[in-house]
Every structure is written in structure tokens, then in C-alpha cells.
Design a protein around this motif. Structure first.
Motif, PDB file in Angstrom:
ATOM      1  N   LYS A  72      32.211  61.905   1.964  1.00 50.20           N
ATOM      2  CA  LYS A  72      32.349  61.129   3.193  1.00 50.20           C
ATOM      3  C   LYS A  72      32.525  59.649   2.867  1.00 50.20           C
ATOM      4  CE  LYS A  72      29.797  63.937   6.567  1.00 50.20           C
ATOM      5  NZ  LYS A  72      28.558  64.032   7.387  1.00 50.20           N
ATOM      6  N   GLY A  73      33.409  59.001   3.624  1.00 51.46           N
ATOM      7  CA  GLY A  73      33.628  57.569   3.428  1.00 51.46           C
ATOM      8  C   GLY A  73      34.812  57.111   4.248  1.00 51.46           C
ATOM      9  N   ASP A  74      35.096  55.819   4.182  1.00 49.70           N
ATOM     10  CA  ASP A  74      36.122  55.236   5.048  1.00 49.70           C
ATOM     11  C   ASP A  74      37.397  54.837   4.320  1.00 49.70           C
ATOM     12  OD1 ASP A  74      34.495  55.456   7.312  1.00 49.70           O
ATOM     13  OD2 ASP A  74      33.483  53.552   6.864  1.00 49.70           O
ATOM     14  N   THR A  75      37.462  54.982   3.007  1.00 49.25           N
ATOM     15  CA  THR A  75      38.664  54.582   2.299  1.00 49.25           C
ATOM     16  C   THR A  75      39.708  55.697   2.367  1.00 49.25           C
ATOM     17  OG1 THR A  75      38.016  55.504   0.147  1.00 49.25           O
ATOM     18  CG2 THR A  75      37.218  53.282   0.687  1.00 49.25           C
ATOM     19  N   PRO A  76      40.992  55.360   2.203  1.00 55.39           N
ATOM     20  CA  PRO A  76      42.032  56.410   2.169  1.00 55.39           C
ATOM     21  C   PRO A  76      41.766  57.465   1.105  1.00 55.39           C
ATOM     22  CG  PRO A  76      43.049  54.260   2.429  1.00 55.39           C
ATOM     23  CD  PRO A  76      41.585  54.005   2.168  1.00 55.39           C
ATOM     24  N   LEU A  77      41.264  57.049  -0.058  1.00 58.32           N
ATOM     25  CA  LEU A  77      40.966  58.007  -1.114  1.00 58.32           C
ATOM     26  C   LEU A  77      39.875  58.975  -0.674  1.00 58.32           C
ATOM     27  CD1 LEU A  77      41.224  59.105  -3.995  1.00 58.32           C
ATOM     28  CD2 LEU A  77      39.606  57.325  -4.728  1.00 58.32           C
ATOM     29  N   GLN A  78      38.828  58.457  -0.062  1.00 58.69           N
ATOM     30  CA  GLN A  78      37.735  59.323   0.390  1.00 58.69           C
ATOM     31  C   GLN A  78      38.194  60.276   1.493  1.00 58.69           C
ATOM     32  OE1 GLN A  78      35.148  55.899   1.068  1.00 58.69           O
ATOM     33  NE2 GLN A  78      33.595  56.824  -0.250  1.00 58.69           N
ATOM     34  N   HIS A  79      39.022  59.780   2.396  1.00 54.91           N
ATOM     35  CA  HIS A  79      39.539  60.641   3.461  1.00 54.91           C
ATOM     36  C   HIS A  79      40.340  61.804   2.882  1.00 54.91           C
ATOM     37  CE1 HIS A  79      38.286  58.617   7.091  1.00 54.91           C
ATOM     38  NE2 HIS A  79      38.744  57.455   6.668  1.00 54.91           N
ATOM     39  N   MET A  80      41.267  61.487   1.954  1.00 56.97           N
ATOM     40  CA  MET A  80      42.096  62.544   1.390  1.00 56.97           C
ATOM     41  C   MET A  80      41.263  63.502   0.537  1.00 56.97           C
ATOM     42  SD  MET A  80      45.569  62.376  -0.966  1.00 56.97           S
ATOM     43  CE  MET A  80      46.600  61.728   0.358  1.00 56.97           C
TER      44      MET A  80
END
Length: 341
Positions: A235-243
Motif C-alpha cells: 500500500k502507498g501513494d506512489t505510481p510504483l506502489q500502485h502498480m
């Protein structure tokens, strides 16, 4: 040492000759007599600086500068207007368009040399700084990828799989993304996200992960929790974490809806997860595991083709198999024999 390249643009031959005499000893010079030729020469020669007249027939210098600055490939080239126009409004218009300086005609030798030297020095420093930033960024990206790969390998070592699996399948995934014409940024994002697809196995008991035989119903129910565990970890808010989260959560979903944990089908499954599913299974099939021998590539290809439209997105299987020569190069580069080195 290579000389800086300067393009001089003026419709008057006499003006070109004057600037030639002032600058010829120190710089590599090019010439254009109108705006159209100037834009062509700039694209072909990529000069380090442009000395640009304003009052020219057809396309004037302002329009040349506007087009130059609108093109990312030429926007950083410094432009100095060399003109007889001397009103404050004229200068302001030139600066608003992105010019770095203004030299009035008739030109003075010392002024031309000083302004050209100053702006070439500044441009050279800017390029050196940008190159340093590019190098540092590349180093940081490589470090991030290596850390992510190590994290993914840690999860694999807990299982009956090998650490190199996450490296191979992440590069396979990147190849599919490139075949889909993803942007460079998104391809690299997938390369970095894919190794974490099974990170949720960290939360599964070793007795289940390392069981040599078939799992019973209770054990299988626990095993199927690893996508959701992984999604929670990521879980997180960065594009990397989302993907990475989407891949971890959905890479065991199947095109026909028979997968887990949510039973999604078709394009309900995120594209990144569908890509990783193809790459992940192919590598698992063609790699030795404690409970099975490696499948020959031909047998694995046949399986992927049969499962297109069932387990896998059929379009992605087609793209994957079209890229098979490159896939096999990656497979050879990261073969299991390297694990002992």
C-alpha cells in the motif's frame, strides 16, 4: 578540442560576412538566409547557439524562435537576436519567446565575442549539470531496481522457487509492455513493480510453502491469501506502489474468471497484472523446481497457446510469443547456473 557550432541566420549577405569575420577563428559556423532554412539547419546540425536576425522576408526571427522553443529537441539551444530593432518592446518580445540575449546592429566585435562566449559557457555548464543529473538518476534507478529485486528474491527463497525467477519474469514483463508501445517511463515502472508480485508469500507459513506434495483444501485456502497479503504490504501513494499492489493482488486472476482472489475476468484484471501473469507462468514452466523438471520451451509455448483466452489475455500471449527470441536471450542471461556465482 571540438569547436562550438554556431548557426548565423540573416537575409543580408553583408551581415553574414561581418559575423563570419568576427567569429570564424574560434567557432564552427553555419549559415542560413531565411527562417525556413534556419529551422532545417538547426534540426540537421544541432548547433550550440543561434545568432538570429528578426527582420527577414517570409518567416521572421520571432517565428523561428517560437518554433525552435516549441520543439523539445531544440528548445534548449540558446538564441541571441541580432537586429536593428532597438525598441524596448522589441527586446521584451524576444525575451518572452525564450531568447537569451539581444545584440543591436550595427554589431561591435567586442560585444559579439563577449555575448557569444558568455552564453556558450552557460549552455555548456547547463548541459554538464544535466548530464550529471541523468547519471545520478540512472544510478538511483538502478539501485532501486536492485533493492526491489532483492526484496522479491527474498520472498522467492522462502518458497520452493529461485531468486532469479523474479529477475527473469520482470524483464519478460518489460518486453511485453514495450510490444504494447508503453512509454519508457511506464515500461521501467513495470520492470520495477513486477519483482514484488509474490511478496505476500512472506505471510504464508513455511509448512505450506515448502510442502513437497499437493496442498489440501485448508492449506490451499491459506495459500490463496498471499495476493491480498502482498497488496497490503505494498500500500502507498506512489505510481510504483500502485502498480506493484495491483500486480500482487491480481496476477493470479485468469482471463476466463476462474482465478483468485476475486474471480475477475478479462479487462477487469489490470493490464500490468495480466502481463505479469504471462511472464510469471512461462518462467515457472521452463525452470527446474524441487517438485518438477523444467519444461522444454516448445512444450511451454504450446501450453501458453492453449491457455490463451482461458488463463491468459490472448493478445498478450501473441505479443509474448512474437518476442520469444528476446525472451530466450533473457532466459539465458539469467539462467539458474548463475545462482551459485
Amino acid at each position: 578540442m571540438n569547436k562550438f557550432k554556431i548557426l548565423i541566420v540573416d537575409d543580408e549577405a553583408n551581415n553574414l560576412q561581418i559575423l563570419l569575420q568576427i567569429l570564424k577563428e574560434d567557432y564552427q559556423l553555419g549559415f542560413a538566409k531565411n527562417g525556413t532554412d534556419a529551422l532545417r539547419c538547426i534540426q540537421e546540425q544541432q548547433p550550440d547557439l543561434v545568432l538570429l536576425d528578426i527582420m527577414m522576408p517570409g518567416m521572421d526571427g520571432y517565428e523561428v524562435c517560437r518554433r525552435l522553443k516549441a520543439d523539445p529537441s531544440t528548445a534548449q539551444i540558446p538564441v541571441i537576436f541580432v537586429t536593428a530593432l532597438d525598441e524596448v518592446e522589441d527586446e521584451q518580445q524576444g525575451f518572452d519567446l525564450g531568447a537569451v540575449d539581444y545584440i543591436n546592429k550595427p554589431v561591435r566585435t567586442a560585444v559579439v565575442r563577449a555575448r557569444v562566449h558568455t552564453h556558450l559557457s552557460l549552455y555548456n555548464q547547463q548541459r554538464a549539470c544535466e548530464e550529471t543529473v541523468r547519471q545520478r538518476t540512472a544510478e538511483l534507478e538502478q539501485t532501486r531496481l536492485e533493492v526491489i529485486q532483492h526484496l522479491g528474491r527474498a520472498a522467492e527463497y522462502k518458497d520452493n522457487e529461485t531468486g532469479l525467477h523474479v529477475i527473469r519474469m520482470s524483464y519478460y514483463s518489460e518486453l511485453i509492455a514495450r510490444a504494447l508501445n508503453w512509454s519508457e517511463e511506464d515500461c521501467k515502472l513495470l520492470l520495477n513493480a513486477a519483482p514484488m508480485h509474490d511478496i505476500g508469500k512472506i505471510g504464508i507459513p513455511d509448512a505450506i510453502l515448502r510442502k513437497p506434495g499437493k496442498l489440501d483444501d485448508t492449506e490451499w485456502t491459506i495459500m490463496k491469501q498471499h495476493p491480498e497479503i502482498g497488496a497490503n504490504i505494498l500500500k502507498g501513494d506512489t505510481p510504483l506502489q500502485h502498480m506493484a499492489r495491483d500486480i500482487a493482488l491480481y496476477h493470479h486472476e485468469k482471463w476466463d474468471g476462474s482465478g483468485y482472489p476475486q474471480g475477475l475476468a478479462g479487462t477487469q484484471i489490470t493490464l500490468a497484472a495480466r502481463i505479469v501473469a504471462v511472464a510469471d507462468v512461462f518462467d515457472a514452466l521452463t525452470t527446474v523446481r524441487p517438485y518438477k523438471a523444467a519444461w522444454p520451451v516448445e512444450k511451454a509455448v504450446e501450453f501458453m497457446q492453449k491457455q490463451a483466452g482461458q488463463h491468459f489475455d490472448p493478445d498478450l500471449v501473441r505479443l509474448f510469443l512474437n518476442a520469444l527470441p528476446a525472451i530466450l536471450e533473457i532466459k539465458e542471461k539469467w539462467k539458474e547456473a548463475l545462482l551459485a556465482q
